[in-house]
Design a protein around this motif. Structure first.
Motif, PDB file in Angstrom:
ATOM      1  N   GLY A 163       4.181  21.850  30.395  1.00 41.57           N
ATOM      2  CA  GLY A 163       4.961  21.052  29.463  1.00 41.57           C
ATOM      3  C   GLY A 163       6.330  20.695  29.996  1.00 41.57           C
ATOM      4  N   HIS A 206       6.113  27.600  24.620  1.00 39.28           N
ATOM      5  CA  HIS A 206       5.100  26.545  24.573  1.00 39.28           C
ATOM      6  C   HIS A 206       4.007  26.706  25.632  1.00 39.28           C
ATOM      7  N   ARG A 245       1.503  14.755  25.474  1.00 38.08           N
ATOM      8  CA  ARG A 245       0.387  15.578  25.000  1.00 38.08           C
ATOM      9  C   ARG A 245      -0.224  14.966  23.722  1.00 38.08           C
TER      10      ARG A 245
END
Length: 613
Positions: A56, A133, A257
């Protein structure tokens, strides 16, 4: 279960710190036994984008040609809350919160190891990322497989990269993440090709299909994603990464995403597969599978660790302890090594180790045999007896018995015993000397310090030399005493010549010549031979006692006394010179000690996890 991946992460970091990163080594490598996920793909396959999607974050160097030139061990750590940050193992205690700086550090650290000539290296970069995350996961990003060397690269780089990738993924504990672009024929996929060679049944391979959104219109990747085109044991996972335009515009990873999820959910061809597509799903699947594999490997890891600890401890004991820093410590270490040698030497003499029995063979066989070879009867021939008896009389013939003649005959015989006596002393000296050399070779600590070995050996041999001289003096003195003072009782038992002549009616007025007839001389020779044999019987018992007392007993008692006395007079530098050690051995000891510490720590932590199970 999450602590299993954290445990492996911790051990992998320790392995990397020790230089144990899966290459060939004289010792077993713990790295090879740890499950890991290797990311494999050709250049421009989207490999970097997949990793960044899982994390991420934008953190990997980009560009044309071979960008990844060293393995990157990427460890993801899920934290409950707080700011995301990264740490490099080569920069301890420095936290990176700017992931652009992480990208630059990867590039700089690569150049530090490989130079700027676009070469490659198998020494990994170790990066940990902490974020709320991510899932707990460890990935090893490998250089992209290529077919052509670019300018500035050696011609061998194509094969070098393939060899590096193959050496890692062919290991049975390696999980292969094969990245293939959907807009190219799967048959030409570099990742699938090499994965098929090392894992023909697809038991360790996860297939990831990238660039699905870039396929030609009218085509789709359904057959591949459903496992019909190329079947693996695990379902294929498709991802949609950011385009180069998105990267240039710095499109947020969260937005990327979200768009990826929407793509699979809204595209008719993939809607039925949407629940198991995307980078988020990929991260979760890999994390869960890695946990399962680690759990199954724990017994094998424990066995390997226990076995290796024994091997490392044995090797460290063979190499010996490190050298003490202070003068007192050096002196103590030298004395301890010397005492070890001295005890081994004593063990040989006392029969605990072989070799000492040879001394008894000298006394039981060699010395008696040499006495027998003296052949006193030949020395007491008629001519020799007549000569010595006549010479002993001088100008006056003896009246009753030729006492001086007897003495000279006995002395001339016993002088011959000095040879076997000296030979016995020398034979025992030779055996003791051999036992010194044997004991030195059996003293493992002396192999570590060749200078000390030479000086100790020289001092021990010098001590034996002094003992030999003392033993020779004492032993020859025993022989000299025997002909220096005769045993009177032996001769008192013999009838006097005059009495025999009287009994036989002999005439005392016989001529001098008549008195030296053969019968008379033979009787003298027989008497002397009997006496000499009696004395030899005594010396056969007393000479071994002298030799043992002066040599064997003294060697056991004070072999190194003189060396210890001289040792106490030496200064620190002189003592240090005795402990000059091969730098390679010092380095080897340090390496083994660090490795042993790693394995003991791993043993403790794995046992704790095993108990939790």
């Amino acid at each position: 279960m999450e602590n299993l991946i954290q445990l492996v992460n911790k051990i992998q970091r320790a392995c990397t710190a020790l230089g144990d990163h899966g290459e060939e080594s004289a010792m077993p490598t713990l790295w090879d036994a740890l499950p890991s996920i290797a990311v494999v793909g050709g250049q421009s396959s989207g490999k970097s984008s997949v990793l960044e999607s899982i994390v991420g974050k934008d953190f990997l160097p980009r560009g044309s040609g071979i960008v990844t030139r060293r393995p990157l061990v990427l460890q993801l750590h899920k934290i409950d809350e707080g700011r995301e940050y990264a740490e490099f193992m080569h920069l301890p205690r420095k936290k990176f919160t700017d992931f652009a700086a992480v990208r630059q550090e990867i590039a700089d650290e690569t150049d530090r190891e490989t130079g700027r000539n676009k070469g490659i290296s198998s020494v990994p970069i170790h990066l940990s990322i902490y974020s709320p995350h991510v899932v707990n996961l460890t990935l090893v990003d490998l250089p992209g497989l290529t077919k052509v060397a670019v300018e500035g690269q050696p011609d061998s780089i194509v094969q070098d990269i393939e060899n590096m990738v193959r050496s890692l993924i062919e290991k049975p504990n390696c999980i292969i993440l094969a990245i293939s672009p959907a807009n190219q024929d799967l048959a030409t996929s570099d990742a699938i090709k090499i994965s098929r060679e090392v894992d023909p049944k697809g038991e360790r391979t996860f297939g990831v299909l990238t660039k699905i959104d870039l396929m030609d219109k009218g085509t789709d990747a359904t057959e591949i994603l459903e496992g019909k085109a190329y079947k693996l044991n695990f379902p294929w996972i498709g991802v949609v990464n950011r385009s180069q335009a998105d990267i240039n515009k710095q499109v947020d990873m969260i937005a990327a995403r979200k768009r990826e999820n929407e793509y699979f959910a809204t595209t008719p061809e993939y809607r039925h597969l949407a629940s198991r597509m995307g980078s988020v799903h990929l991260g979760k699947v890999l994390s869960k599978h890695l946990e399962t594999v680690i759990k199954s490997r724990i017994p094998g890891l424990q066995s390997l660790i226990n076995k290796t600890i024994i091997e490392l401890e044995t090797e460290l004991n063979r190499i010996g302890k490190p050298i003490a820093a202070d003068t007192g410590g050096k002196l103590y270490m030298i004395m301890e090594i010397c005492r070890t040698f001295d005890q081994i030497f004593k063990d040989h003499l006392d029969g605990i180790r072989p070799g000492g029995e040879k001394i008894y063979q000298v006394f039981d066989n060699q010395f008696p045999a040499s006495l027998k070879r003296l052949q006193f009867d030949k020395h007491l021939s008629m001519d020799n007896v007549r000569k010595l008896i006549t010479e002993a009389d001088g100008y006056q013939p003896h009246l009753i018995a030729p006492e001086q003649g007897y003495r000279r005959l006995i002395e001339s015989c016993l002088v011959l015993v000095r040879g076997p006596a000296e030979a016995a002393v020398d034979a025992v000296h030779g055996i003791l000397k051999d036992l010194i050399h044997k004991s030195m070779s059996e003293t493992m600590e002396l192999k570590q310090y060749p200078t000390l070995k030479v000086e100790l050996g020289s001092a021990a041999v010098d001590s034996l030399e002094r003992m030999r001289e003392e033993s020779k003096r004492a032993t020859l003195l025993l022989v000299d005493m025997e002909y220096g003072y005769l045993t009177v009782e032996f001769f008192r038992k013999l009838p006097q010549d005059a009495e025999k002549d009287a009994e036989k009616g002999g005439n005392p007025s016989h001529s001098l010549f008549d008195r030296y007839n053969d019968a008379y001389l033979r009787r003298i020779a027989t008497t002397v031979l009997s006496y000499v044999n009696m004395v030899c019987g005594t010396l056969r018992n007393t000479i071994p006692k002298s030799v043992v007392y002066c040599q064997v007993r003294e060697a056991k008692r004070s072999l190194l006394d003189h060396f210890f006395t001289e040792l106490g007079k030496r200064e620190g530098k002189q003592l240090a010179s005795l402990l000059n050690e091969d730098p390679a051995i010092m380095q080897r000891r340090t390496s083994l000690a660090k490795r042993l510490e790693l394995y003991r720590s791993a043993q403790t932590e794995i046992e704790a996890v095993a108990w939790e199970r």
